[in-house]
Design a protein around this motif. Sequence first.
Motif, PDB file in Angstrom:
ATOM      1  N   TYR A 215       0.831  -1.204   0.000  1.00  0.00           N
ATOM      2  CA  TYR A 215       0.000   0.000   0.000  1.00  0.00           C
ATOM      3  C   TYR A 215       0.867   1.255   0.000  1.00  0.00           C
ATOM      4  CZ  TYR A 215      -3.797  -3.206   1.173  1.00  0.00           C
ATOM      5  OH  TYR A 215      -4.704  -4.239   1.151  1.00  0.00           O
ATOM      6  N   HIS A 216       1.942   1.230   0.783  1.00  0.00           N
ATOM      7  CA  HIS A 216       2.856   2.378   0.805  1.00  0.00           C
ATOM      8  C   HIS A 216       3.478   2.602  -0.570  1.00  0.00           C
ATOM      9  CE1 HIS A 216       3.477   1.802   5.426  1.00  0.00           C
ATOM     10  NE2 HIS A 216       2.416   2.535   5.144  1.00  0.00           N
ATOM     11  N   LEU A 217       3.826   1.506  -1.247  1.00  0.00           N
ATOM     12  CA  LEU A 217       4.409   1.606  -2.581  1.00  0.00           C
ATOM     13  C   LEU A 217       3.404   2.222  -3.557  1.00  0.00           C
ATOM     14  CD1 LEU A 217       6.611   1.067  -4.649  1.00  0.00           C
ATOM     15  CD2 LEU A 217       5.811  -1.312  -4.808  1.00  0.00           C
ATOM     16  N   MET A 218       2.152   1.787  -3.508  1.00  0.00           N
ATOM     17  CA  MET A 218       1.114   2.358  -4.381  1.00  0.00           C
ATOM     18  C   MET A 218       1.006   3.861  -4.189  1.00  0.00           C
ATOM     19  SD  MET A 218      -2.136  -0.212  -4.164  1.00  0.00           S
ATOM     20  CE  MET A 218      -1.776  -1.738  -3.334  1.00  0.00           C
ATOM     21  N   ILE A 219       0.950   4.263  -2.954  1.00  0.00           N
ATOM     22  CA  ILE A 219       0.795   5.687  -2.647  1.00  0.00           C
ATOM     23  C   ILE A 219       1.998   6.477  -3.149  1.00  0.00           C
ATOM     24  CG2 ILE A 219       0.658   7.344  -0.744  1.00  0.00           C
ATOM     25  CD1 ILE A 219      -0.917   5.074   0.776  1.00  0.00           C
ATOM     26  N   ASP A 220       3.195   5.926  -2.945  1.00  0.00           N
ATOM     27  CA  ASP A 220       4.403   6.615  -3.414  1.00  0.00           C
ATOM     28  C   ASP A 220       4.429   6.741  -4.932  1.00  0.00           C
ATOM     29  OD1 ASP A 220       5.293   6.889  -0.825  1.00  0.00           O
ATOM     30  OD2 ASP A 220       6.669   5.174  -0.901  1.00  0.00           O
ATOM     31  N   VAL A 221       4.060   5.666  -5.632  1.00  0.00           N
ATOM     32  CA  VAL A 221       4.063   5.688  -7.095  1.00  0.00           C
ATOM     33  C   VAL A 221       3.021   6.677  -7.615  1.00  0.00           C
ATOM     34  CG1 VAL A 221       3.499   4.327  -9.161  1.00  0.00           C
ATOM     35  CG2 VAL A 221       5.010   3.378  -7.410  1.00  0.00           C
ATOM     36  N   LEU A 222       1.833   6.662  -7.048  1.00  0.00           N
ATOM     37  CA  LEU A 222       0.788   7.599  -7.464  1.00  0.00           C
ATOM     38  C   LEU A 222       1.222   9.044  -7.217  1.00  0.00           C
ATOM     39  CD1 LEU A 222      -2.368   5.678  -6.186  1.00  0.00           C
ATOM     40  CD2 LEU A 222      -1.770   6.127  -8.575  1.00  0.00           C
ATOM     41  N   ASN A 223       1.844   9.283  -6.091  1.00  0.00           N
ATOM     42  CA  ASN A 223       2.328  10.634  -5.790  1.00  0.00           C
ATOM     43  C   ASN A 223       3.364  11.091  -6.811  1.00  0.00           C
ATOM     44  OD1 ASN A 223       0.733  11.102  -3.536  1.00  0.00           O
ATOM     45  ND2 ASN A 223       2.267  10.369  -2.091  1.00  0.00           N
TER      46      ASN A 223
ATOM     47  N   HIS B 222       3.461  16.375 -10.872  1.00  0.00           N
ATOM     48  CA  HIS B 222       3.545  17.462 -11.855  1.00  0.00           C
ATOM     49  C   HIS B 222       2.392  17.419 -12.858  1.00  0.00           C
ATOM     50  CE1 HIS B 222       7.481  18.457 -10.287  1.00  0.00           C
ATOM     51  NE2 HIS B 222       7.889  17.210 -10.483  1.00  0.00           N
ATOM     52  N   TRP B 223       1.386  16.572 -12.592  1.00  0.00           N
ATOM     53  CA  TRP B 223       0.274  16.455 -13.519  1.00  0.00           C
ATOM     54  C   TRP B 223      -0.760  17.560 -13.265  1.00  0.00           C
ATOM     55  CZ3 TRP B 223      -0.901  15.075 -18.045  1.00  0.00           C
ATOM     56  CH2 TRP B 223      -2.231  14.935 -18.450  1.00  0.00           C
ATOM     57  N   GLU B 224      -1.056  18.346 -14.277  1.00  0.00           N
ATOM     58  CA  GLU B 224      -1.985  19.476 -14.132  1.00  0.00           C
ATOM     59  C   GLU B 224      -3.222  19.326 -15.018  1.00  0.00           C
ATOM     60  OE1 GLU B 224      -1.619  21.619 -11.862  1.00  0.00           O
ATOM     61  OE2 GLU B 224       0.435  21.100 -11.257  1.00  0.00           O
ATOM     62  N   GLY B 225      -3.365  18.210 -15.709  1.00  0.00           N
ATOM     63  CA  GLY B 225      -4.502  18.024 -16.604  1.00  0.00           C
ATOM     64  C   GLY B 225      -5.775  17.652 -15.865  1.00  0.00           C
ATOM     65  N   ASP B 226      -6.878  17.592 -16.608  1.00  0.00           N
ATOM     66  CA  ASP B 226      -8.177  17.212 -16.035  1.00  0.00           C
ATOM     67  C   ASP B 226      -8.364  15.705 -15.993  1.00  0.00           C
ATOM     68  OD1 ASP B 226      -9.029  19.883 -15.694  1.00  0.00           O
ATOM     69  OD2 ASP B 226      -9.656  19.995 -17.797  1.00  0.00           O
ATOM     70  N   CYS B 227      -7.649  14.977 -16.835  1.00  0.00           N
ATOM     71  CA  CYS B 227      -7.756  13.522 -16.878  1.00  0.00           C
ATOM     72  C   CYS B 227      -7.267  12.921 -15.553  1.00  0.00           C
ATOM     73  CB  CYS B 227      -6.916  12.986 -18.040  1.00  0.00           C
ATOM     74  SG  CYS B 227      -7.105  11.226 -18.347  1.00  0.00           S
TER      75      CYS B 227
ATOM     76  N   ARG C 126      -6.621   6.263  -2.141  1.00  0.00           N
ATOM     77  CA  ARG C 126      -6.875   7.591  -2.725  1.00  0.00           C
ATOM     78  C   ARG C 126      -6.709   8.690  -1.680  1.00  0.00           C
ATOM     79  NH1 ARG C 126     -11.182  11.091  -2.784  1.00  0.00           N
ATOM     80  NH2 ARG C 126     -11.245  12.510  -4.594  1.00  0.00           N
ATOM     81  N   LYS C 127      -7.298   8.483  -0.513  1.00  0.00           N
ATOM     82  CA  LYS C 127      -7.266   9.509   0.537  1.00  0.00           C
ATOM     83  C   LYS C 127      -5.856   9.774   1.039  1.00  0.00           C
ATOM     84  CE  LYS C 127     -11.910   8.465   2.279  1.00  0.00           C
ATOM     85  NZ  LYS C 127     -12.671   7.848   3.402  1.00  0.00           N
ATOM     86  N   LEU C 128      -5.015   8.748   1.047  1.00  0.00           N
ATOM     87  CA  LEU C 128      -3.680   8.889   1.621  1.00  0.00           C
ATOM     88  C   LEU C 128      -2.645   9.441   0.638  1.00  0.00           C
ATOM     89  CD1 LEU C 128      -3.460   5.668   3.822  1.00  0.00           C
ATOM     90  CD2 LEU C 128      -3.753   8.028   4.589  1.00  0.00           C
ATOM     91  N   THR C 129      -3.018   9.593  -0.618  1.00  0.00           N
ATOM     92  CA  THR C 129      -2.088  10.228  -1.550  1.00  0.00           C
ATOM     93  C   THR C 129      -2.077  11.732  -1.321  1.00  0.00           C
ATOM     94  OG1 THR C 129      -3.739  10.603  -3.283  1.00  0.00           O
ATOM     95  CG2 THR C 129      -2.587   8.479  -3.308  1.00  0.00           C
ATOM     96  N   ASN C 130      -1.112  12.389  -1.922  1.00  0.00           N
ATOM     97  CA  ASN C 130      -1.044  13.847  -1.827  1.00  0.00           C
ATOM     98  C   ASN C 130      -2.007  14.536  -2.791  1.00  0.00           C
ATOM     99  OD1 ASN C 130       1.035  13.608   0.055  1.00  0.00           O
ATOM    100  ND2 ASN C 130       2.639  13.732  -1.512  1.00  0.00           N
TER     101      ASN C 130
END
Length: 276
Positions: free
Chosen positions: A118-126, A131-136, A161-165
């Motif tokens: 779970y920690h790895l998922m959150i880190d990868v998503l972060n 730097h993603w600024e799109g609507d997608c 989802r909640k634990l990501t930045n």
Amino acid sequence: MRFGCHVSIKEGYLGAAIQAKKLRAEAFQYFPKNPRSLSVKAFHQSDASACKEFCLENGLVSVSHTPYPTTITPTDNKRNAVIESLYNDLEISEACGSIGVVVHFGKLRNRHDPLASYHLMIDVLNEVLEHWEGDCKILLENNAGKPGSIGTTIEELAQVRKLTNYPEKIGFCLDTCHAYASSLWDGTNWGEVRAVGLKQDYLQHLKVIHLNNSKFPAGSGKDRHANIFEDGYIEETQFSDLMKCMELQHTPFILETPSVISKEIEISRLYQTWGT
């Protein structure tokens, strides 16, 4: 309600949208690049822009699906490739006007330390979304494993989802076959699933549904899609419970089913059965 299916980009992104329109779909899914590779694609911006314009003119909603090797629990030697590939998928999908990029929930990497995955998922998503600024959006899809397997509960998906930045850049995709295979939804308990989904702030961010029947009984843990009307264990009346959910009335339903009958016929039957 919007029904559609997965289409090929063999004729380009605009070609995929045109194909969906010919099938009388109001939504479609596509692979943004080679589905068996993590390579970064230098796509044609003009083709993607034409796809976006065509969808706007014809009332089509699109969503993309990451290539098969994509995982948000990558091994160390594939981490950079996954992150670069997923960011590339976001860029392509944004240019095509898509609402999101579907990516499967991660796998258990360390049985002695389940939280590490779970920690790895959150880190990868972060890292992808920093730097993603799109609507997608990235759309996390539920897994199909046996009951108790990782990624099979609403609580897990909502918590990651909640634990990501960047929770505002993440939504969800519900696969009905996966939900059935894991007993998240056994065909009789949609009311319970809905209640948990609302409590966990999941349904509020559910952007697409993969509409698939199952070749195996509930709780089998097997990810084997079946045709909606012909050869699956999920009954038409059970699908109706899901279709009638008020929170899903504007959510696109995408077929990923085997071609037992033509896609156009199946989409037409979906509208005849649940389109009103």
